[in-house]
Design a protein around this motif. Sequence first.
Motif, PDB file in Angstrom:
ATOM      1  N   GLY A   1       0.818  -1.203   0.000  1.00  0.00           N
ATOM      2  CA  GLY A   1       0.000   0.000   0.000  1.00  0.00           C
ATOM      3  C   GLY A   1       0.854   1.256   0.000  1.00  0.00           C
ATOM      4  O   GLY A   1       0.562   2.227  -0.718  1.00  0.00           O
TER       5      GLY A   1
ATOM      6  N   ALA B   1       1.056   4.067  -3.081  1.00  0.00           N
ATOM      7  CA  ALA B   1       0.788   5.485  -2.825  1.00  0.00           C
ATOM      8  C   ALA B   1       2.001   6.341  -3.162  1.00  0.00           C
ATOM      9  O   ALA B   1       1.873   7.428  -3.750  1.00  0.00           O
ATOM     10  CB  ALA B   1       0.382   5.683  -1.366  1.00  0.00           C
TER      11      ALA B   1
ATOM     12  N   ARG C   1       2.384   6.743  -6.979  1.00  0.00           N
ATOM     13  CA  ARG C   1       1.440   7.730  -7.520  1.00  0.00           C
ATOM     14  C   ARG C   1       1.883   9.153  -7.185  1.00  0.00           C
ATOM     15  O   ARG C   1       1.818  10.046  -8.030  1.00  0.00           O
ATOM     16  CB  ARG C   1       0.035   7.485  -6.952  1.00  0.00           C
ATOM     17  CG  ARG C   1      -0.679   6.279  -7.522  1.00  0.00           C
ATOM     18  CD  ARG C   1      -2.154   6.312  -7.199  1.00  0.00           C
ATOM     19  NE  ARG C   1      -2.415   6.363  -5.760  1.00  0.00           N
ATOM     20  CZ  ARG C   1      -2.546   5.299  -4.982  1.00  0.00           C
ATOM     21  NH1 ARG C   1      -2.434   4.084  -5.506  1.00  0.00           N
ATOM     22  NH2 ARG C   1      -2.794   5.439  -3.699  1.00  0.00           N
ATOM     23  N   ARG C   2       2.352   9.356  -5.948  1.00  0.00           N
ATOM     24  CA  ARG C   2       2.759  10.692  -5.525  1.00  0.00           C
ATOM     25  C   ARG C   2       3.941  11.202  -6.338  1.00  0.00           C
ATOM     26  O   ARG C   2       4.072  12.393  -6.601  1.00  0.00           O
ATOM     27  CB  ARG C   2       3.115  10.653  -4.037  1.00  0.00           C
ATOM     28  CG  ARG C   2       3.430  12.014  -3.429  1.00  0.00           C
ATOM     29  CD  ARG C   2       3.477  11.934  -1.917  1.00  0.00           C
ATOM     30  NE  ARG C   2       4.403  10.934  -1.440  1.00  0.00           N
ATOM     31  CZ  ARG C   2       4.077   9.869  -0.719  1.00  0.00           C
ATOM     32  NH1 ARG C   2       2.812   9.649  -0.403  1.00  0.00           N
ATOM     33  NH2 ARG C   2       4.974   9.003  -0.318  1.00  0.00           N
TER      34      ARG C   2
END
Length: 269
Positions: free
Chosen positions: A83, A87, A90-91
């Motif tokens: 997870g 994340a 994507r950031r």
Amino acid sequence: MRDTGGEAARDLPDSRASIAVRVSGESLFRRAWLAMGLRCFVPFALLLAAAGMLAARGVVDPFGRASAGWLWYLSAANAASLGFLAAAARREGLRMRDLYCARGSTWKGDLAWLAGFMVVSGVLSMVPGFLLAEAFWGGSSIPNNLLFGPLPEAAVYPLFLLVPAGQGLAELPLYWGYAAPRLRASGWGRWRTILAVGAVLSLQHLFLSFRPDPLYALWLAFRFLPFALWTGWVIDRRPTVLPYLMGAHALLDAPLAVLALMVSRGAVL
């Protein structure tokens, strides 16, 4: 082994130079340590919670009973790691495969590095733990039986999939595909990074199966240190070998569920 993949590694989306362009050094440093701390905090919090509940019920040796579920804590750490990586990718405008340093054009050289890695790993993944066990207890039987405690059989079967899949997809990518390159991009040198990340990778095992036993704690914390440092050096020299090491790691950890099932059926290791 010669670093024939250096040129290809430099233009990877997750190379040190590419990272430094996207993210500030201070943020990189924080994110690297947050990623590594996650794999220590999640399993330790679960173990402490389980031990606390067992102690409240009056169970004798609550840490011993709670630590038997360490493969489940490991699976939770792997889920949290995946997870976090999703994340973080994507950031930073990346795909997950970018953190895995996948590059099909280098596969011949990557397989040669994989072969060399496996030859050395056979020694470094086993011998240090054996030597520590010999020094502390005169053999490996005591720590092995402290590590693997009985569980209900129904709780073991899902681990046959969760452990190898989770370990393969999460552990090495988080430490060496995410944290290490960001420490390098924040200004740390090669060896400082390998030593720091390798030390945390080894130390995480203490938080997976903690018991208030100093010798056992030392055995857990340091038995994989040479193997962790070796893995870090290989990936630092040849980042594109990471996907192949992920597969090898999954295969190496697959027997853990088998051992858990054997002990749950009454075997003594």
